[in-house]
Design an enzyme around this catalytic site. Structure first.
Site, PDB file in Angstrom:
ATOM      1  N   ARG A   1       0.675  -1.189  -0.068  1.00 20.40           N
ATOM      2  CA  ARG A   1      -0.091  -0.199  -0.128  1.00 20.40           C
ATOM      3  C   ARG A   1       1.001   1.336  -0.019  1.00 20.40           C
ATOM      4  O   ARG A   1       2.083   1.251   0.690  1.00 20.40           O
ATOM      5  CB  ARG A   1      -0.918   0.169   1.141  1.00 20.40           C
ATOM      6  CG  ARG A   1      -2.151  -0.962   1.344  1.00 20.40           C
ATOM      7  CD  ARG A   1      -2.996  -0.302   0.145  1.00 20.40           C
ATOM      8  NE  ARG A   1      -4.154  -1.380   0.209  1.00 20.40           N
ATOM      9  CZ  ARG A   1      -4.233  -2.210  -0.892  1.00 20.40           C
ATOM     10  NH1 ARG A   1      -3.599  -2.634  -1.664  1.00 20.40           N
ATOM     11  NH2 ARG A   1      -5.551  -2.998  -0.754  1.00 20.40           N
TER      12      ARG A   1
ATOM     13  N   GLU B   1      -2.921   7.817  -6.554  1.00 20.23           N
ATOM     14  CA  GLU B   1      -2.518   7.066  -8.008  1.00 20.23           C
ATOM     15  C   GLU B   1      -3.763   7.766  -8.842  1.00 20.23           C
ATOM     16  O   GLU B   1      -4.823   7.718  -8.406  1.00 20.23           O
ATOM     17  CB  GLU B   1      -2.915   5.689  -7.726  1.00 20.23           C
ATOM     18  CG  GLU B   1      -1.995   5.122  -6.869  1.00 20.23           C
ATOM     19  CD  GLU B   1      -2.136   3.651  -6.414  1.00 20.23           C
ATOM     20  OE1 GLU B   1      -3.050   2.835  -6.981  1.00 20.23           O
ATOM     21  OE2 GLU B   1      -1.288   2.814  -5.863  1.00 20.23           O
TER      22      GLU B   1
ATOM     23  N   HIS C   1       0.667  -0.108  -9.960  1.00 15.09           N
ATOM     24  CA  HIS C   1      -0.450  -0.842  -9.056  1.00 15.09           C
ATOM     25  C   HIS C   1      -0.986  -2.298  -9.883  1.00 15.09           C
ATOM     26  O   HIS C   1      -2.083  -2.574  -9.986  1.00 15.09           O
ATOM     27  CB  HIS C   1      -1.588  -0.159  -8.601  1.00 15.09           C
ATOM     28  CG  HIS C   1      -2.166  -0.799  -7.316  1.00 15.09           C
ATOM     29  ND1 HIS C   1      -2.672   0.123  -6.423  1.00 15.09           N
ATOM     30  CD2 HIS C   1      -2.407  -1.850  -6.731  1.00 15.09           C
ATOM     31  CE1 HIS C   1      -3.162  -0.443  -5.186  1.00 15.09           C
ATOM     32  NE2 HIS C   1      -2.993  -1.760  -5.684  1.00 15.09           N
TER      33      HIS C   1
END
Length: 312
Positions: free
Chosen positions: A233, A262, A279
């Site tokens: 994370r 993001e 990601h």
């Protein structure tokens, strides 16, 4: 008519038997129109038609979201982490919450290994040099000669430990809640791990107590030429402090698959000794399919238990 929503940026509806069962039960589905992580306002908009179930991504599922989605009864996270879900608020609103901790584990572990090997052997820099007409004789480092420090020994961390051991690396770990640890992995304090490991990789949930776990003080504690990997994370790493550590050489290299904001557009983009990925930890075809089916099955069973569809 009953409906459910899918907020993940992508989802294979057609090849998912539990989803097909939900559709055959007369339910309608609403999907993410933006094809990226949703904001709080956008998930509220997605749920505004009265969805009773949600297959969730990593968007913020807050008290405000639940207040606006009065029909919502089941959340099924397509992934392991639940830090994006206000679990206390969900409980207060009578919303059942599920996740898929096992399905993405192998994919994230294998990406972690790929990042570690790429940094140790400087594959990205060598590739770029060859493309520029050079023929570098770059000397890398062996994973077998490194001590890998794993912070978080859940489904993913344990896999990373076993994979590193297959390369004959020494593995140490920190996890005050660990219930299972692979053989020959020493559990030590965070301070010891930071001072001892050549490679530090994060595989733990994000929360207030782990916010900026790797901060300026942590980077100062690390060995010279340490390598940092974060495929967990974004909030676990202070990105400004990491950039400073990379610039001074305190951290020799880093790889980040996750970021506090993001999509990421920050200054680490200009750093030559950091790998940035979008990601994609769980986005291996086989793992993603398994994860989506498991998430859909969790949603189906949750809706059946809630009495919102018939089991049949």
């Amino acid at each position: 008519m009953s409906s459910f929503a899918i907020s993940t940026s992508s989802f294979d509806i057609d090849n998912n038997p539990p989803i097909q069962q939900l559709l055959q039960n007369g339910m309608q589905v609403t999907t993410n129109p933006h094809r990226r992580k949703l904001t709080e306002d956008e998930i509220i908009e997605l749920l505004q038609e009265g969805a009773t179930g949600l297959i969730a991504g990593i968007e913020p599922l807050t008290e405000r979201v639940f207040q606006s989605a009065s029909n919502l009864k089941v959340i099924s996270r397509c992934g392991a982490g639940l830090d994006s879900v206000d679990l206390a608020a969900a409980k207060k609103h009578g919303i059942a919450v599920f996740n898929t901790p096992e399905a993405p584990a192998q994919a994230v572990a294998e990406l972690t290994m790929g990042l570690i090997l790429t940094l140790l052997r400087q594959i990205r820099q060598i590739d770029q040099s060859v493309r520029n007409g050079e023929w570098p004789r770059t000397q890398g480092r062996l994973l077998a000669a490194q001590t890998v420090g794993i912070i978080g020994m859940g489904h993913i961390g344990r896999r990373v430990a076993r994979l590193c051991q297959a390369f004959e690396a020494t593995v140490i770990a920190h996890d005050p809640y660990a219930s299972q640890v692979p053989a020959d992995v020493a559990l030590i304090s965070l301070e010891q791990l930071l001072a001892t490991a050549d490679i530090i990789t994060l595989h733990l949930p994000y929360g207030p107590e782990t916010h900026h776990l790797l901060n300026a003080k942590a980077f100062t504690t690390m060995k010279p030429e340490a390598i940092v990997i974060n495929a967990a994370r974004g909030g676990l790493v202070d990105e400004d402090a990491l950039l400073a550590a990379l610039q001074t050489g305190k951290v020799s290299a880093a790889a980040l698959d996750v970021f506090e904001q993001e999509p990421y557009h920050g200054p680490l983009i200009e750093s030559g000794n950091v790998i940035l990925t979008s990601h994609v930890g769980s986005l291996a075809r086989e793992s993603r399919q398994l994860m989506e089916i498991e998430a859909a099955e969790n949603l189906l069973q949750g809706l059946i238990k809630a009495g919102l569809i018939n089991n049949g």
